[in-house]
Design a protein around this motif. Sequence first.
Motif, PDB file in Angstrom:
ATOM      1  N   ARG A   1       7.715  -5.681  10.969  1.00  0.00           N
ATOM      2  CA  ARG A   1       7.219  -5.947   9.629  1.00  0.00           C
ATOM      3  C   ARG A   1       6.205  -4.848   9.314  1.00  0.00           C
ATOM      4  N   LEU A   2       6.367  -4.208   8.190  1.00  0.00           N
ATOM      5  CA  LEU A   2       5.506  -3.084   7.835  1.00  0.00           C
ATOM      6  C   LEU A   2       4.637  -3.434   6.645  1.00  0.00           C
ATOM      7  N   ALA A   3       3.417  -2.925   6.676  1.00  0.00           N
ATOM      8  CA  ALA A   3       2.472  -3.132   5.582  1.00  0.00           C
ATOM      9  C   ALA A   3       1.639  -1.870   5.413  1.00  0.00           C
ATOM     10  N   VAL A   4       1.036  -1.750   4.256  1.00  0.00           N
ATOM     11  CA  VAL A   4       0.159  -0.619   3.942  1.00  0.00           C
ATOM     12  C   VAL A   4      -1.204  -1.169   3.561  1.00  0.00           C
ATOM     13  N   ILE A   5      -2.232  -0.531   4.101  1.00  0.00           N
ATOM     14  CA  ILE A   5      -3.605  -0.761   3.655  1.00  0.00           C
ATOM     15  C   ILE A   5      -4.080   0.578   3.126  1.00  0.00           C
ATOM     16  N   THR A   6      -4.478   0.612   1.866  1.00  0.00           N
ATOM     17  CA  THR A   6      -4.920   1.873   1.277  1.00  0.00           C
ATOM     18  C   THR A   6      -6.142   1.672   0.395  1.00  0.00           C
ATOM     19  N   ASN A   7      -7.046   2.605   0.487  1.00  0.00           N
ATOM     20  CA  ASN A   7      -8.168   2.634  -0.438  1.00  0.00           C
ATOM     21  C   ASN A   7      -7.707   3.327  -1.707  1.00  0.00           C
ATOM     22  N   GLY A   8      -8.238   2.909  -2.807  1.00  0.00           N
ATOM     23  CA  GLY A   8      -7.895   3.581  -4.060  1.00  0.00           C
ATOM     24  C   GLY A   8      -7.575   2.599  -5.160  1.00  0.00           C
ATOM     25  N   PHE A   9      -6.847   3.103  -6.140  1.00  0.00           N
ATOM     26  CA  PHE A   9      -6.523   2.343  -7.339  1.00  0.00           C
ATOM     27  C   PHE A   9      -5.057   1.926  -7.331  1.00  0.00           C
ATOM     28  N   VAL A  10      -4.792   0.718  -7.769  1.00  0.00           N
ATOM     29  CA  VAL A  10      -3.421   0.226  -7.865  1.00  0.00           C
ATOM     30  C   VAL A  10      -2.605   1.149  -8.760  1.00  0.00           C
ATOM     31  N   SER A  11      -3.211   1.607  -9.858  1.00  0.00           N
ATOM     32  CA  SER A  11      -2.496   2.461 -10.816  1.00  0.00           C
ATOM     33  C   SER A  11      -2.109   3.810 -10.223  1.00  0.00           C
ATOM     34  N   ALA A  12      -2.682   4.170  -9.092  1.00  0.00           N
ATOM     35  CA  ALA A  12      -2.322   5.421  -8.421  1.00  0.00           C
ATOM     36  C   ALA A  12      -1.444   5.171  -7.206  1.00  0.00           C
ATOM     37  N   GLN A  13      -1.847   4.248  -6.357  1.00  0.00           N
ATOM     38  CA  GLN A  13      -1.178   4.090  -5.064  1.00  0.00           C
ATOM     39  C   GLN A  13       0.242   3.532  -5.182  1.00  0.00           C
ATOM     40  N   VAL A  14       0.432   2.497  -5.970  1.00  0.00           N
ATOM     41  CA  VAL A  14       1.757   1.875  -6.084  1.00  0.00           C
ATOM     42  C   VAL A  14       2.771   2.832  -6.731  1.00  0.00           C
TER      43      VAL A  14
END
Length: 153
Positions: free
Chosen positions: A43-56
């Motif tokens: 099962r894979l997941a991403v944890i990222t700092n930043g903005f939803v409008s950029a990362q997704v």
Amino acid sequence: MYCRVAQSTISNLSQSFWHIFNHSAVMEPNVNEVLTVLARSYRLAVITNGFVSAQVPRMQAAGIEHFFEEVIVSEAIGFAKPSPKIFNHVLFRLDLTPAQVLYVGDSLAYDYVGAMQVKIDFCYYNRKNQILPQEAQPKFMISELLKLLELVN
């Protein structure tokens, strides 16, 4: 010489840059191959700092969003790496314990520190082959993504 640029021109340029940035992606070598193999067994997941409008949108532009069960963006949940809260949030969402997880990251300051705080095994993606500070002791270290497949198999 004095140059006067209209505020609307600056605003338009800024919005254009943000749109292009958010809808483009530079892929690491072999990322699709590695994610395809991993997604078969893990099962894979991403944890990222930043903005939803950029990362997704950037993940969508790269065509990799479908590999991940969860994409956790710091802006959406109100805390960022290296806070243990963001890591615990993902563990809760996936109903996993730290012992069931291998966290792969490319930042000692954010990924390593955060994973260590919640006792998650950490694999440092050291793409530039940097010398680690003495206090940094990741359980695993790779310099190429393909090496990750050797670690987990």
